[in-house]
Scaffold this motif. Sequence first.
Motif, short mmCIF file in Angstrom:
data_model
loop_
_atom_site.label_atom_id
_atom_site.label_comp_id
_atom_site.label_asym_id
_atom_site.label_seq_id
_atom_site.Cartn_x
_atom_site.Cartn_y
_atom_site.Cartn_z
N TYR A 8 0.49 -11.42 2.98
CA TYR A 8 1.24 -10.41 3.71
C TYR A 8 0.92 -9.03 3.16
O TYR A 8 0.57 -8.88 1.98
CB TYR A 8 2.75 -10.65 3.60
CG TYR A 8 3.23 -11.90 4.28
CD1 TYR A 8 3.60 -11.89 5.62
CD2 TYR A 8 3.32 -13.11 3.59
CE1 TYR A 8 4.05 -13.04 6.26
CE2 TYR A 8 3.77 -14.27 4.21
CZ TYR A 8 4.13 -14.22 5.55
OH TYR A 8 4.57 -15.36 6.18
N LEU A 9 1.09 -8.02 4.03
CA LEU A 9 0.83 -6.64 3.63
C LEU A 9 2.04 -5.79 3.99
O LEU A 9 2.56 -5.88 5.10
CB LEU A 9 -0.40 -6.11 4.37
CG LEU A 9 -0.92 -4.72 3.96
CD1 LEU A 9 -1.57 -4.77 2.59
CD2 LEU A 9 -1.92 -4.21 5.00
N ILE A 10 2.49 -4.99 3.04
CA ILE A 10 3.57 -4.04 3.30
C ILE A 10 2.97 -2.64 3.32
O ILE A 10 2.37 -2.19 2.34
CB ILE A 10 4.69 -4.13 2.24
CG1 ILE A 10 5.39 -5.48 2.33
CG2 ILE A 10 5.70 -2.99 2.42
CD1 ILE A 10 6.48 -5.69 1.29
N GLY A 11 3.11 -1.95 4.46
CA GLY A 11 2.57 -0.61 4.60
C GLY A 11 3.60 0.43 4.22
O GLY A 11 4.65 0.55 4.87
N ALA A 12 3.32 1.18 3.15
CA ALA A 12 4.24 2.21 2.65
C ALA A 12 3.48 3.48 2.33
O ALA A 12 3.84 4.20 1.40
CB ALA A 12 4.98 1.68 1.42
N VAL A 52 7.48 1.34 -3.85
CA VAL A 52 7.98 0.93 -5.16
C VAL A 52 9.23 0.07 -5.01
O VAL A 52 9.40 -0.92 -5.72
CB VAL A 52 8.27 2.16 -6.04
CG1 VAL A 52 9.04 1.75 -7.30
CG2 VAL A 52 6.98 2.84 -6.44
N SER A 53 10.11 0.44 -4.07
CA SER A 53 11.30 -0.37 -3.84
C SER A 53 10.93 -1.79 -3.43
O SER A 53 11.47 -2.77 -3.96
CB SER A 53 12.17 0.27 -2.75
OG SER A 53 13.31 -0.50 -2.47
N ALA A 54 9.97 -1.91 -2.51
CA ALA A 54 9.51 -3.24 -2.08
C ALA A 54 8.91 -4.00 -3.25
O ALA A 54 9.24 -5.17 -3.49
CB ALA A 54 8.50 -3.10 -0.95
N LEU A 103 4.13 -5.59 7.50
CA LEU A 103 5.45 -4.99 7.63
C LEU A 103 5.36 -3.52 7.24
O LEU A 103 4.79 -3.20 6.19
CB LEU A 103 6.48 -5.67 6.71
CG LEU A 103 6.74 -7.17 6.83
CD1 LEU A 103 5.67 -7.97 6.11
CD2 LEU A 103 8.11 -7.51 6.22
N LEU A 104 5.89 -2.63 8.07
CA LEU A 104 5.91 -1.21 7.74
C LEU A 104 7.27 -0.80 7.21
O LEU A 104 8.31 -1.24 7.72
CB LEU A 104 5.58 -0.37 8.98
CG LEU A 104 4.19 -0.54 9.59
CD1 LEU A 104 4.04 0.39 10.79
CD2 LEU A 104 3.09 -0.28 8.57
N VAL A 162 0.85 -1.18 0.00
CA VAL A 162 0.00 0.00 0.00
C VAL A 162 0.89 1.24 0.00
O VAL A 162 1.63 1.48 0.95
CB VAL A 162 -0.93 0.03 1.22
CG1 VAL A 162 -1.80 1.29 1.20
CG2 VAL A 162 -1.80 -1.22 1.26
N GLY A 163 0.84 2.01 -1.08
CA GLY A 163 1.63 3.22 -1.19
C GLY A 163 2.72 3.08 -2.24
O GLY A 163 3.58 2.19 -2.13
#
Length: 363
Positions: free
Chosen positions: A141-145, A15-17, A253-254, A8-9
């Motif tokens: 999984y969720l990556i918060g960005a 974008v890197s992730a 993961l943030l 998200v973001g």
Amino acid sequence: MNYKVVIVGAGPAGVSAAYHLAKKGVNCCLIDKCTFPRFKLCGGLLTEKTINLLKEYNFDDWESVIKNKVNKVNIFSKGNRIVTVETKRYFYLVDREEFDNWLLNKYIKLGGALRLGEKVEKISLDKKELITSKETITFEYLIGADGAKGITSKLIKRKAIPYAFGLETEVPTVLSKGNLDSIDLDVSVACDGYSWRFPKGETTMFGVACSYKKNNSCLDLAKTVLPKGAKVKGAFLPYGGGVKTVVDKNGLLLVGDAAGFVDSVTGEGTYYALKSGEIAAESFAHENPLNWYKKNIGYIIKGVNKSWRLIKLFYKFRNTILQIAKNHHRFVGFVCDNQVAIQKCDYSIFKMLYFYKKGEKNG
């Protein structure tokens, strides 16, 4: 739609992730409420360590988004010049709207799934479900960005991280004061903040940031230091120590600003954004991504918290430090080169003094 990882973001951290996940063949999707290119409030200064990351990622056309590069820094206190230093390393200036779009296109060229213009309205970590303004997506999984005030950082139970509030305006360089070959920093415009002038070729960015307090009007401060009559925009960014919890056991993961990864001394966040996104992506090559990420993101957490402790000392003894700086140009230049540009000294005063003395001894 179902994905192993949803990010998200679509700023530099997200974008890197997404980019590194896609390169590894991980089934992922990147979501952002905006369509790109989009406006992004940021001074747009990149340090050498950030440029080195872009080179490591084989983004060979990185110079195409550089508007200007400088190796001269003017430090002011309430409008009075304290010191001017010429650094051995360059500082690079970009337009964040262009830079972020350029980064996003790196991911797009890999063919990764992308949802732009979709606002995330609800997230359930228990159900592994994310609802946007257009669809429902499931994930492992969720990556918060999604930044300092995004929805994902609210899902983790942790002590609130303090914020700064930044205000900026951009004016034609021909109408601005100052040279194209230097940046200006005034470190005494607020009790705990600074203002800046970043020349980017045809335009120059003026900004100011300080800790956000409900009884403190950042807008009133901006009126006293930014060009009169210019249109001003503002945004929040993390500003403080206490960064500790950046994962949730239910698969979150943030990274970047959402995690609180901003250098309190300089306000720089792009390096930490890119690097934390890379580390988050790498975690999925391991059996337990959450534990691996917690272990390997530790040095960034340590650096962020140490930067906060150092900036508090600076503001406490600011007048004394600035008086010393007047007569120690070489040391100020050393700090710019070895801490700000490449983070060699790890925000340790003892390391700074050690490496400085060692450098002087070796000529």
